[in-house]
Design a protein around this motif. Sequence first.
Motif, short mmCIF file in Angstrom:
data_model
loop_
_atom_site.label_atom_id
_atom_site.label_comp_id
_atom_site.label_asym_id
_atom_site.label_seq_id
_atom_site.Cartn_x
_atom_site.Cartn_y
_atom_site.Cartn_z
N TYR A 35 1.02 -1.10 -0.05
CA TYR A 35 0.04 0.02 -0.05
C TYR A 35 0.86 1.27 0.01
O TYR A 35 1.98 1.35 0.53
CB TYR A 35 -0.80 0.01 1.17
N GLN A 37 0.56 5.44 1.27
CA GLN A 37 -0.44 6.45 2.08
C GLN A 37 0.36 7.67 1.95
O GLN A 37 1.44 7.89 2.12
CB GLN A 37 -0.37 5.95 3.52
N PHE A 88 3.67 0.43 2.63
CA PHE A 88 3.43 -0.46 3.70
C PHE A 88 3.31 -1.53 3.18
O PHE A 88 2.48 -1.62 2.04
CB PHE A 88 2.23 0.06 4.53
N PHE A 104 0.62 -5.32 9.33
CA PHE A 104 1.24 -4.29 8.68
C PHE A 104 2.85 -4.19 9.02
O PHE A 104 2.83 -4.35 10.21
CB PHE A 104 0.59 -2.87 8.51
N GLY A 105 3.61 -3.69 8.22
CA GLY A 105 4.96 -3.17 8.52
C GLY A 105 4.77 -1.93 9.01
O GLY A 105 3.80 -1.11 8.92
N LYS A 106 6.01 -1.16 9.43
CA LYS A 106 5.88 0.13 10.19
C LYS A 106 5.97 1.30 8.87
O LYS A 106 6.00 2.37 9.28
CB LYS A 106 7.06 0.35 11.16
#
Lengths: 114, 115
Positions: A35, A37, A88, A104-106
Motif C-alpha cells: 500500500y 499512504q 506499507f 502491517f509493517g511500519k
Amino acid sequence: GQQLNQSPQSMFIQEGEDVSMNCTSSSIFNTWLWYKQDPGEGPVLLIALYKAGELTSNGRLTAQFGITRKDSFLNISASIPSDVGIYFCAGQRRSQGGSEKLVFGKGTKLTVNP
Amino acid sequence: DTGVSQDPRHKITKRGQNVTFRCDPISEHNRLYWYRQTLGQGPEFLTYFQNEAQLEKSRLLSDRFSAERPKGSFSTLEIQRTEQGDSAMYLCATVGGWGTNEKLFFGSGTQLSVL
C-alpha cells in the motif's frame, strides 16, 4: 500488536533512480499486499500477491511474494516526484474467526528529490 | 477515492468525552474492518464485521470501545471516556472479491486528537 519487519525505514533518492524495499516475517502469510499512504489519507492498494513465488507488476512497480511465504519486496523503477509517500507492506492470513485481517509493517518513507 | 467513506475526517475532543465515527462501505462489500494507526506505525487491526455480525475483536479494543454495524451496511465506532492515548487515525476498510481477487479498500480515515 504484531507487525512485520519492513526496511528501510526511510529513503532519500533522486528522481529517476530505482527503489527497493522489503518486508520479512517470522510467520507465513497467504497473501502479501503493498500500500501507499499520503499524509492525512488512508492507504491505497498498489499490488496484491496471492501465490508464493508470484511476481507482479503495476506500471513502474514490481512486487514479489517470497517462496518461503515469509517475505516480499517492492521495486519502483525510474522514480518520479509523485512517488513520495509512505509505503506499507501487509501480510494476510485467515484467522479462527474467519476474518482475513492484515498485519502491517511500519512503513518506508520515500522522498524523491527532483 | 476508493468508495469507502468516513466521517468526520477530523475530530478534536477533550479527555473524558465520548466520540463516534461512521464508516459507509462500498455497497456490495459485506466484510468491514476497523483499524487504528498511530504516528510512525502501520495500521493495527481493531475489529471485523461480516454483514451485521461482529466476528472478531482485537485485544486493542478495550471496553471503552464499541463498534456496531446495524443491518450490515454502515458501521460506527464509539470511544467512551476518551484518553490522550486514543489519539490516532481510525481507518475503516472493506473487502471486495473472493480468493485471488480479494482486495481490501481503505477509507480516508478519521483523525482523532484528544486534548
